[in-house]
Design a protein around this motif. Structure first.
Motif, PDB file in Angstrom:
ATOM      1  N   PHE A   4      -8.101  -2.565 -36.574  1.00  0.00           N
ATOM      2  CA  PHE A   4      -8.424  -1.418 -34.723  1.00  0.00           C
ATOM      3  C   PHE A   4      -7.027  -1.829 -33.957  1.00  0.00           C
ATOM      4  CE2 PHE A   4     -12.365  -0.792 -37.538  1.00  0.00           C
ATOM      5  CZ  PHE A   4     -11.838   0.813 -37.512  1.00  0.00           C
ATOM      6  N   ALA A   5      -6.561  -2.897 -33.638  1.00  0.00           N
ATOM      7  CA  ALA A   5      -5.980  -3.533 -32.927  1.00  0.00           C
ATOM      8  C   ALA A   5      -4.717  -2.817 -32.926  1.00  0.00           C
ATOM      9  CB  ALA A   5      -5.319  -5.221 -33.270  1.00  0.00           C
ATOM     10  N   GLN A   6      -3.956  -2.305 -33.364  1.00  0.00           N
ATOM     11  CA  GLN A   6      -2.389  -1.249 -34.320  1.00  0.00           C
ATOM     12  C   GLN A   6      -2.637  -0.086 -33.140  1.00  0.00           C
ATOM     13  OE1 GLN A   6      -0.083  -2.668 -34.830  1.00  0.00           O
ATOM     14  NE2 GLN A   6      -1.325  -4.598 -34.917  1.00  0.00           N
ATOM     15  N   ILE A   7      -4.485   0.882 -32.803  1.00  0.00           N
ATOM     16  CA  ILE A   7      -4.174   1.386 -32.195  1.00  0.00           C
ATOM     17  C   ILE A   7      -3.205   1.492 -30.961  1.00  0.00           C
ATOM     18  CG2 ILE A   7      -6.093   3.548 -31.521  1.00  0.00           C
ATOM     19  CD1 ILE A   7      -8.036   2.152 -33.609  1.00  0.00           C
ATOM     20  N   GLU A   8      -2.204   2.667 -30.836  1.00  0.00           N
ATOM     21  CA  GLU A   8      -1.721   2.680 -29.539  1.00  0.00           C
ATOM     22  C   GLU A   8      -2.100   3.171 -28.609  1.00  0.00           C
ATOM     23  OE1 GLU A   8       2.992   2.888 -30.276  1.00  0.00           O
ATOM     24  OE2 GLU A   8       2.429   2.858 -31.872  1.00  0.00           O
ATOM     25  N   ALA A   9      -2.247   3.372 -26.962  1.00  0.00           N
ATOM     26  CA  ALA A   9      -2.618   4.031 -26.608  1.00  0.00           C
ATOM     27  C   ALA A   9      -1.588   5.508 -26.316  1.00  0.00           C
ATOM     28  CB  ALA A   9      -2.692   3.326 -24.910  1.00  0.00           C
ATOM     29  N   ASP A  10      -2.230   6.466 -26.006  1.00  0.00           N
ATOM     30  CA  ASP A  10      -1.339   7.558 -25.758  1.00  0.00           C
ATOM     31  C   ASP A  10      -0.751   7.671 -23.899  1.00  0.00           C
ATOM     32  OD1 ASP A  10      -2.064   9.337 -28.247  1.00  0.00           O
ATOM     33  OD2 ASP A  10      -3.883   9.571 -27.261  1.00  0.00           O
ATOM     34  N   PRO A  11       0.478   7.798 -23.649  1.00  0.00           N
ATOM     35  CA  PRO A  11       0.712   8.032 -22.652  1.00  0.00           C
ATOM     36  C   PRO A  11      -0.146   8.876 -21.415  1.00  0.00           C
ATOM     37  CG  PRO A  11       2.548   9.327 -24.104  1.00  0.00           C
ATOM     38  CD  PRO A  11       1.247   9.049 -24.975  1.00  0.00           C
ATOM     39  N   PRO A  12      -0.083   7.985 -19.917  1.00  0.00           N
ATOM     40  CA  PRO A  12      -0.876   8.575 -19.442  1.00  0.00           C
ATOM     41  C   PRO A  12      -0.395  10.171 -18.673  1.00  0.00           C
ATOM     42  CG  PRO A  12       0.669   7.781 -17.922  1.00  0.00           C
ATOM     43  CD  PRO A  12       0.667   7.142 -19.131  1.00  0.00           C
ATOM     44  N   PRO A  13      -1.780  11.088 -18.873  1.00  0.00           N
ATOM     45  CA  PRO A  13      -1.166  12.703 -18.562  1.00  0.00           C
ATOM     46  C   PRO A  13      -0.411  12.695 -16.997  1.00  0.00           C
ATOM     47  CG  PRO A  13      -3.155  12.960 -18.307  1.00  0.00           C
ATOM     48  CD  PRO A  13      -2.827  11.029 -18.736  1.00  0.00           C
ATOM     49  N   GLN A  57      -0.229  12.363 -29.743  1.00  0.00           N
ATOM     50  CA  GLN A  57       0.222  11.779 -30.972  1.00  0.00           C
ATOM     51  C   GLN A  57      -0.201  10.351 -31.062  1.00  0.00           C
ATOM     52  OE1 GLN A  57       1.286  14.805 -32.555  1.00  0.00           O
ATOM     53  NE2 GLN A  57       0.625  15.916 -30.735  1.00  0.00           N
ATOM     54  N   LYS A  58      -0.827   9.868 -30.273  1.00  0.00           N
ATOM     55  CA  LYS A  58      -0.711   8.189 -31.135  1.00  0.00           C
ATOM     56  C   LYS A  58      -2.414   7.930 -30.973  1.00  0.00           C
ATOM     57  CE  LYS A  58       3.290   6.095 -28.347  1.00  0.00           C
ATOM     58  NZ  LYS A  58       4.092   5.726 -27.607  1.00  0.00           N
ATOM     59  N   THR A  59      -2.825   7.727 -29.872  1.00  0.00           N
ATOM     60  CA  THR A  59      -4.245   7.270 -30.235  1.00  0.00           C
ATOM     61  C   THR A  59      -4.976   7.824 -31.287  1.00  0.00           C
ATOM     62  OG1 THR A  59      -4.390   7.145 -28.078  1.00  0.00           O
ATOM     63  CG2 THR A  59      -6.638   6.404 -28.864  1.00  0.00           C
ATOM     64  N   MET A  60      -5.530   9.058 -31.602  1.00  0.00           N
ATOM     65  CA  MET A  60      -6.379   9.820 -32.956  1.00  0.00           C
ATOM     66  C   MET A  60      -5.470   9.072 -34.142  1.00  0.00           C
ATOM     67  SD  MET A  60      -8.801  11.613 -31.383  1.00  0.00           S
ATOM     68  CE  MET A  60     -10.106  11.797 -32.829  1.00  0.00           C
ATOM     69  N   GLN A  61      -4.430   9.923 -33.676  1.00  0.00           N
ATOM     70  CA  GLN A  61      -4.030   9.118 -35.037  1.00  0.00           C
ATOM     71  C   GLN A  61      -3.570   7.948 -35.742  1.00  0.00           C
ATOM     72  OE1 GLN A  61      -0.197  10.906 -35.911  1.00  0.00           O
ATOM     73  NE2 GLN A  61      -0.121  12.658 -35.145  1.00  0.00           N
ATOM     74  N   GLY A  62      -3.826   6.623 -34.480  1.00  0.00           N
ATOM     75  CA  GLY A  62      -3.488   5.448 -34.214  1.00  0.00           C
ATOM     76  C   GLY A  62      -5.103   5.166 -35.112  1.00  0.00           C
ATOM     77  N   ILE A  63      -6.624   5.809 -35.054  1.00  0.00           N
ATOM     78  CA  ILE A  63      -8.047   5.979 -34.806  1.00  0.00           C
ATOM     79  C   ILE A  63      -7.943   6.425 -36.219  1.00  0.00           C
ATOM     80  CG2 ILE A  63      -9.972   7.042 -34.641  1.00  0.00           C
ATOM     81  CD1 ILE A  63      -9.773   6.864 -31.487  1.00  0.00           C
ATOM     82  N   ALA A  64      -7.451   7.256 -36.918  1.00  0.00           N
ATOM     83  CA  ALA A  64      -7.950   7.991 -37.860  1.00  0.00           C
ATOM     84  C   ALA A  64      -7.250   6.802 -39.455  1.00  0.00           C
ATOM     85  CB  ALA A  64      -6.595   9.032 -38.261  1.00  0.00           C
TER      86      ALA A  64
END
Length: 238
Positions: A46-55, A229-236
Motif C-alpha cells: 500500500f505504501a507504493q500507491i502514488e498520488a496523482d498530480p494536482p489538477p 493514471q496513478k492512484t486508482m491503478q496503484g490501489i488496484a
C-alpha cells in the motif's frame, strides 16, 4: 475476486467487496471483530500507491471540508457489513459509511490536496478519543491549539525543527475546517438520531471499528483523481 459497487462519482465511496458479500444484509452486527495490523508485505504494497498530480483547478475553487450530502442512510441496508475495501472521496461521509460497512481497508482520496490534509486531523481525533463523545469534543475550539501543534510537529517539520510548508498548510487547513467539521458532525448526529439510525458518532461498536482501522494501519489518505493514471491503478495493484 473483488466486486466493485460505484455508488456515486462525487463525494461517495466505491465499495470493493469480496464475493462472499453477495446478499443484502439487514444491518451491522454489534461487536464486529476488529481487524489486526497489516503484515509488513501488505504495508509495503500500500505504501507504493502514488498520488496523482494536482489538477489545474478544483471545483468552484472551493475545498469541500465537509460533505454536502444528507441521506447516506439510504444506502445503509445495502452496504451493512459488506467488508472489503472502501475507496471514497471527500471527508466525513466516509467514516459514516465505514461504520456501517466495516471495511478491511479504508482508502480516502481526493484530487484536492487539502482534503487528505484534513484526514490527518481525523487520524489524531480517532487516536486521542476513546469514545464517540470524546471524538466530538476533540473539535471544540479550546482543543484546537494543541491539535495544531501536533499537526505542525507530525507533518512538515524541516531538518532544523522549524515547521515547513507542508506543516503550515496542514495547520491552516485544520484551522479553517475545524468549526465547519464540528457543526457538520453535530448536525449529522442530531439528524440520524431523529431517524433512529445509529452512526459512529453515537454507536460504540462502530466508533471502535473505525478507531481500530487507523490504529492498525488500515486507513490511507492520499491525493487521487478518478480520471488520472496513478492512484486508482496503484490501489488496484496493491
Amino acid at each position: 475476486m473483488l466486486r466493485t459497487i460505484l455508488l456515486c462519482l462525487f463525494a461517495m465511496p466505491v465499495l470493493a467487496t469480496s464475493a462472499r458479500a453477495q446478499g443484502t444484509p439487514s444491518g451491522a452486527a454489534p461487536g464486529a471483530a476488529l481487524p489486526g495490523p497489516l503484515t509488513d508485505a501488505q504495508t509495503a504494497a500500500f505504501a507504493q500507491i502514488e498520488a496523482d498530480p494536482p489538477p489545474p483547478e478544483i471545483v468552484r475553487n472551493s475545498h469541500y471540508w465537509i460533505s454536502n450530502e444528507y441521506r447516506h442512510d439510504l444506502f445503509k441496508a445495502r452496504i451493512a457489513d459488506l467488508g472489503g475495501v472502501h475507496i471514497g472521496v471527500g471527508t466525513d461521509q466516509n467514516y459514516l459509511m465505514a461504520g456501517w460497512s466495516k471495511p478491511e481497508m479504508l482508502i480516502l482520496m481526493d484530487f484536492d490536496t487539502y482534503i487528505p490534509r484534513i484526514h490527518r486531523a481525523y487520524r489524531i481525533a480517532f487516536e486521542q478519543s476513546a469514545t464517540p463523545e470524546a471524538f466530538l469534543a476533540f473539535w471544540d475550539e479550546d482543543k484546537a491549539k494543541s491539535t495544531m501543534a501536533r499537526l505542525a510537529n507530525d507533518f512538515g517539520a524541516d531538518k532544523g525543527g522549524d515547521v515547513g510548508k507542508e506543516g503550515k498548510r496542514t495547520v491552516r487547513s485544520f484551522k479553517t475546517a475545524r468549526p465547519l467539521i464540528k457543526k457538520r458532525l453535530e448536525r449529522t448526529l442530531r439528524k440520524y438520531r431523529k431517524r433512529g439510525v445509529a452512526t459512529f458518532l453515537d454507536d460504540a461498536d462502530q466508533y471502535a471499528y473505525i478507531k481500530n482501522l487507523w490504529a492498525t494501519g488500515r486507513v490511507i489518505a492520499i491525493r487521487g483523481d478518478l480520471t488520472a493514471q496513478k492512484t486508482m491503478q496503484g490501489i488496484a495493484k496493491a
